[in-house]
Write an enzyme that holds these catalytic residues in place. Structure first.
Site, PDB file in Angstrom:
ATOM      1  N   SER A  29      17.627  25.503  57.268  1.00 23.51           N
ATOM      2  CA  SER A  29      17.274  26.876  56.868  1.00 23.51           C
ATOM      3  C   SER A  29      18.019  27.963  57.621  1.00 23.51           C
ATOM      4  O   SER A  29      17.902  29.137  57.263  1.00 23.51           O
ATOM      5  CB  SER A  29      15.775  27.104  57.031  1.00 23.51           C
ATOM      6  OG  SER A  29      15.103  26.422  56.009  1.00 23.51           O
ATOM      7  N   LYS A  80      19.996  30.155  55.460  1.00 23.55           N
ATOM      8  CA  LYS A  80      19.419  31.244  54.658  1.00 23.55           C
ATOM      9  C   LYS A  80      19.871  32.624  55.150  1.00 23.55           C
ATOM     10  O   LYS A  80      19.884  33.585  54.376  1.00 23.55           O
ATOM     11  CB  LYS A  80      17.890  31.133  54.662  1.00 23.55           C
ATOM     12  CG  LYS A  80      17.393  29.859  53.976  1.00 23.55           C
ATOM     13  CD  LYS A  80      15.897  29.637  54.205  1.00 23.55           C
ATOM     14  CE  LYS A  80      15.425  28.330  53.587  1.00 23.55           C
ATOM     15  NZ  LYS A  80      14.014  28.049  53.917  1.00 23.55           N
ATOM     16  N   TYR A  89      21.174  24.889  46.701  1.00 23.74           N
ATOM     17  CA  TYR A  89      20.301  25.108  47.863  1.00 23.74           C
ATOM     18  C   TYR A  89      20.366  23.924  48.846  1.00 23.74           C
ATOM     19  O   TYR A  89      20.509  24.117  50.058  1.00 23.74           O
ATOM     20  CB  TYR A  89      18.863  25.347  47.368  1.00 23.74           C
ATOM     21  CG  TYR A  89      17.834  25.375  48.465  1.00 23.74           C
ATOM     22  CD1 TYR A  89      17.715  26.473  49.320  1.00 23.74           C
ATOM     23  CD2 TYR A  89      16.975  24.293  48.672  1.00 23.74           C
ATOM     24  CE1 TYR A  89      16.774  26.489  50.330  1.00 23.74           C
ATOM     25  CE2 TYR A  89      16.029  24.303  49.682  1.00 23.74           C
ATOM     26  CZ  TYR A  89      15.924  25.399  50.511  1.00 23.74           C
ATOM     27  OH  TYR A  89      15.002  25.408  51.521  1.00 23.74           O
ATOM     28  N   TYR A 106       9.106  31.720  59.902  1.00 19.15           N
ATOM     29  CA  TYR A 106       7.948  31.447  59.028  1.00 19.15           C
ATOM     30  C   TYR A 106       6.653  31.921  59.685  1.00 19.15           C
ATOM     31  O   TYR A 106       6.625  33.017  60.238  1.00 19.15           O
ATOM     32  CB  TYR A 106       7.890  29.956  58.660  1.00 19.15           C
ATOM     33  CG  TYR A 106       9.240  29.413  58.329  1.00 19.15           C
ATOM     34  CD1 TYR A 106       9.906  29.866  57.195  1.00 19.15           C
ATOM     35  CD2 TYR A 106       9.887  28.516  59.167  1.00 19.15           C
ATOM     36  CE1 TYR A 106      11.178  29.409  56.887  1.00 19.15           C
ATOM     37  CE2 TYR A 106      11.155  28.053  58.867  1.00 19.15           C
ATOM     38  CZ  TYR A 106      11.784  28.508  57.730  1.00 19.15           C
ATOM     39  OH  TYR A 106      13.034  28.063  57.428  1.00 19.15           O
ATOM     40  N   VAL A 121      14.887  23.209  60.024  1.00 17.94           N
ATOM     41  CA  VAL A 121      14.196  21.976  60.402  1.00 17.94           C
ATOM     42  C   VAL A 121      15.134  20.914  60.989  1.00 17.94           C
ATOM     43  O   VAL A 121      14.673  19.859  61.427  1.00 17.94           O
ATOM     44  CB  VAL A 121      13.356  21.361  59.246  1.00 17.94           C
ATOM     45  CG1 VAL A 121      12.158  22.218  58.915  1.00 17.94           C
ATOM     46  CG2 VAL A 121      14.207  21.066  58.030  1.00 17.94           C
TER      47      VAL A 121
END
Ligand code: GLN
Length: 317
Positions: A71, A74, A198, A250, A268
């Site tokens: 991630s 992103k 993705y 998050y 992760v």
């Protein structure tokens, strides 16, 4: 401590000491076993790398060992999408922390398929879908990889196809998010195509050193070094940093902001890209995760780094 009193050698000592302390740590968290290809990564790895405004890299531990950025990608795809479509992106994704786990679906129904922010999985999938519109998946993947290579100044950065395939075969929850958003019209491409792109962006492989290099444009107000080649506008870099601070970890974002005080984006795979605006771009990696899916030791190491350097977006420059 003010910036001026931190010499390169003092910074080097801090980085080396933190790496040594992290190497000795027994409580390392758990690797992300839900992606089969990541389950076998050695949790004893630790890396810390810093790039200064002068372009000097200070690194310790396994700083040249490649890992799956997951991630952290992103932050880069958000920059790519904003570059491609500008403010219009914000009709498709919000800018508020979700307070929910990264892969949560609960808010999507109430909020008509508009994800809370670009860093939770749903938001990142919508951003990737925006990048993909009008292109073939392999063109979109190449474009994202090109952007990362350019920001890192490194053409050797690759995508691990095994990791991408491993997620493609097991990513049922992401498939649910994409299909749900497709129904609301917020995924416009074929969901399998969007997910394919993705998973490939998540499967980019970088070392902590490469990650720190790639984050320079966020640390130096949109440029590769202060006053150097511009990647995005300063305003856009500041906006991405704001989102990294409020949403980059998050449902652990508040805790990270409280402890570290710097914008950061986790993955992760155990990587975190952190940004001390005007001072440093920081890549940190340790594969073991805490309960909310952020690297346990990388978070701790960044807290120590912020403490020992005085770097914080809340401290006077
Ligand atoms: N590829 C991962 C997923 O979609 C990324 C999640 C993460 O790094 N937090 O589940």
């Amino acid at each position: 401590m003010a910036k001026s009193v931190l010499s390169t050698s003092a910074l080097r000592t801090i980085v080396t000491e933190i790496a040594a302390e992290m190497a000795a740590s027994e409580d390392r968290g758990n690797v992300a076993a839900y992606i089969p290809e990541l389950a076998c990564i050695d949790p004893h790895r630790f890396a810390l790398a810093i790039v200064t405004p002068e372009g000097e890299v200070i690194a310790a531990g396994d700083a040249d060992m490649p890992f799956s950025i997951q991630s952290v990608s992103k932050a880069f795809t958000l920059a790519v999408a904003l570059g491609q479509m500008g403010e219009a992106l914000w009709t498709r994704v919000g800018r508020e922390p979700s307070g929910d786990p990264f892969n949560s679906i609960v808010q999507l129904e109430h909020e008509q398929g508009i994800p809370r922010n670009p860093f939770i999985n749903a938001g990142a999938i919508a951003v990737t879908d925006a990048i993909l519109s009008g292109y073939e998946p392999r063109e979109a993947i190449a474009h994202i990889l090109e952007f990362i290579r350019y920001t890192a100044g490194d053409d050797e950065i690759l995508i691990d196809e095994n990791v991408a395939r491993s997620e493609e075969a097991t990513g049922f929850r992401n498939a649910a998010l994409a299909n749900f958003m497709r129904d609301f019209g917020n995924v416009t491409c074929e969901p399998a195509m969007t997910l394919g792109v993705y998973y490939h962006q998540c499967a980019v492989v970088m070392s902590a050193r490469q990650l720190a290099m790639a984050g320079r444009f966020l640390a130096f107000d949109g440029c590769l070094r202060p006053g150097g080649s511009r990647v995005i506008s300063g305003r856009m870099a500041r906006q991405i940093n704001a989102l990294m601070l409020t949403c980059g970890h998050y449902d652990g974002s508040g805790e990270f902001a409280f402890r570290v005080g710097l914008p950061g984006k986790s993955g992760v795979g155990g990587g975190i890209l952190a940004v001390a605006p005007g001072r440093a771009s920081i890549g940190c990696w340790s594969p073991g995760l805490n309960a909310v899916g952020n690297s346990k030791l990388a978070s701790l190491a960044l807290e120590m780094l912020a403490d020992r350097t005085g770097w914080s977006v809340f401290a006077p420059h």
